[in-house]
Design an enzyme around this catalytic site. Sequence first.
Site, mmCIF file in Angstrom:
data_model
loop_
_atom_site.group_PDB
_atom_site.id
_atom_site.type_symbol
_atom_site.label_atom_id
_atom_site.label_comp_id
_atom_site.label_asym_id
_atom_site.label_seq_id
_atom_site.Cartn_x
_atom_site.Cartn_y
_atom_site.Cartn_z
ATOM 1 N N ARG A 76 64.482 64.775 11.392
ATOM 2 C CA ARG A 76 64.492 66.226 11.633
ATOM 3 C C ARG A 76 63.976 66.967 10.426
ATOM 4 O O ARG A 76 64.226 66.536 9.299
ATOM 5 C CB ARG A 76 65.932 66.706 11.845
ATOM 6 C CG ARG A 76 66.361 66.577 13.232
ATOM 7 C CD ARG A 76 67.644 67.281 13.532
ATOM 8 N NE ARG A 76 67.878 66.966 14.934
ATOM 9 C CZ ARG A 76 68.888 67.367 15.628
ATOM 10 N NH1 ARG A 76 69.801 68.119 15.074
ATOM 11 N NH2 ARG A 76 69.012 67.051 16.900
ATOM 12 N N LYS A 136 69.403 58.006 10.764
ATOM 13 C CA LYS A 136 68.750 59.297 10.993
ATOM 14 C C LYS A 136 68.239 59.800 9.652
ATOM 15 O O LYS A 136 68.756 59.415 8.592
ATOM 16 C CB LYS A 136 69.770 60.300 11.559
ATOM 17 C CG LYS A 136 69.154 61.433 12.328
ATOM 18 C CD LYS A 136 68.874 61.095 13.768
ATOM 19 C CE LYS A 136 68.194 62.222 14.500
ATOM 20 N NZ LYS A 136 67.987 61.915 15.914
ATOM 21 N N THR A 143 62.984 58.625 30.170
ATOM 22 C CA THR A 143 64.247 59.395 30.081
ATOM 23 C C THR A 143 64.605 59.948 31.458
ATOM 24 O O THR A 143 65.748 59.823 31.920
ATOM 25 C CB THR A 143 64.122 60.547 29.057
ATOM 26 O OG1 THR A 143 63.771 60.002 27.790
ATOM 27 C CG2 THR A 143 65.429 61.304 28.916
ATOM 28 N N GLY A 195 67.192 73.721 33.332
ATOM 29 C CA GLY A 195 66.083 73.332 32.458
ATOM 30 C C GLY A 195 65.063 72.467 33.183
ATOM 31 O O GLY A 195 65.392 71.393 33.673
ATOM 32 N N VAL A 204 61.734 66.645 30.704
ATOM 33 C CA VAL A 204 62.611 65.735 31.453
ATOM 34 C C VAL A 204 63.063 66.381 32.767
ATOM 35 O O VAL A 204 62.936 65.790 33.842
ATOM 36 C CB VAL A 204 63.858 65.339 30.614
ATOM 37 C CG1 VAL A 204 64.756 64.401 31.401
ATOM 38 C CG2 VAL A 204 63.454 64.692 29.292
#
Length: 380
Positions: free
Chosen positions: A54, A90, A160, A190, A194
Amino acid sequence: MKLVEESSMIGSSDLFDMMADHEQVIFCNDPATGLRAIIAIHNTTLGPALGGCRMQPYETMDDALEDVLRLSKGMSYKCAASDVDFGGGKAVIIGDPNTDKTPELFRSFGQFVNSLGGRFYTGTDMGTTMEDFIHVMKETNCVVGVPEVYGGGGDSSIPTAKGVLYGIKAANQTLFGKSELGGITYAVQGLGKVGFKVACGLLEAGADLYVTDINGESLKAIKEKAKTTKGKVKVVDREEIYSQEADVFVPCAFGGIINDNTINQFKVKAIAGSANNQLLHESHGKKLQEKGILYAPDYIINSGGLIQVADELYGINHDRVLAKTKHIYDAILEVFKQAEISGTCTMESANKMCEKRMEMSGRRNDFYTPSVKPKWSIRK
Ligand code: NAD
């Protein structure tokens, strides 16, 4: 780039407290390129750590550290649930993705990743793009989720979305005794990469949908799609999606959408969607259970993308990715079954399943084997 305030610096004993059960935390500092990054490796029992990178203008070092520790732990569970021979890791780069990016900064990050000698594999996440990772790849091979022209698997939202449809089938099987997607009503929040694919899959199966998105183009596109299928679509306002008289709520937009406010509104029997970190707090898993709503744990139902990026290390094969993605159906059914037996909420049951997997793998006998690297394991 924002400098970290003196007052926000944490003491070294606090740092070890914060690390808790994490194996290793690496602070990467390169004044020449402006790189300030933290790599957290939570658990490598199942294999090298895997997790995206990130980039965010964190206000303080504590914020960046908390984020990377929380996210890397989440990756250990997600990898354990998907059986991908990776552990949890991460990385975060402290900086503004709009103003602080340079090729040199990402090459420097790549050098730090490479210095870990294969203990950590990374890729894009919020604030970083594939263009950034082209620079990272000049310094290390430990990068996944790369474009197809670089040997990657391409759009990860495809597996996904398929995984989410398998997860919904598992919920339908548990609730209604049949796994078919059609003949049931869904509220889809949404319609992005996906959500749009999930909604199309549901419509094609003959399901009726309530849908919402802040993007008018996506709403127009799904109405067009419905004209070619048996299923019907009704567009509702953003805030109305939670209170629809549907069977299954399918969150595919953002995290934290399962909270006190929305739980009061839900009329659905199940929640199964792709969004990450759906429960605002762990306690909301229990609250869903008390209300009789079956919850498909997010990190299992949305793991199709992870399965695809992990597969890149064996040389991507889309049939193999699909075959592994199908197991999401069995994994979710097993979580529901164990939750029923133990009387716990499904999130707790999923966490226990993953912890058991890590523990069992750690206890395995490390007896002598000839030094031929197995084809289907990236473990040394
Ligand atoms: P995306 O950005 O393509 O789609 C998100 C959609 O949500 C957009 O269409 C956006 O307009 C819509 N949206 C934003 N705010 C909204 C609101 N208030 N109400 C309704 N709609 C709203 O993202 P995506 O890749 O489709 O991912 C969706 C979710 O699934 C995210 O939480 C993501 O972290 C998670 N996820 C994605 C993948 C993947 O492979 N893309 C993998 C695992 C998890």
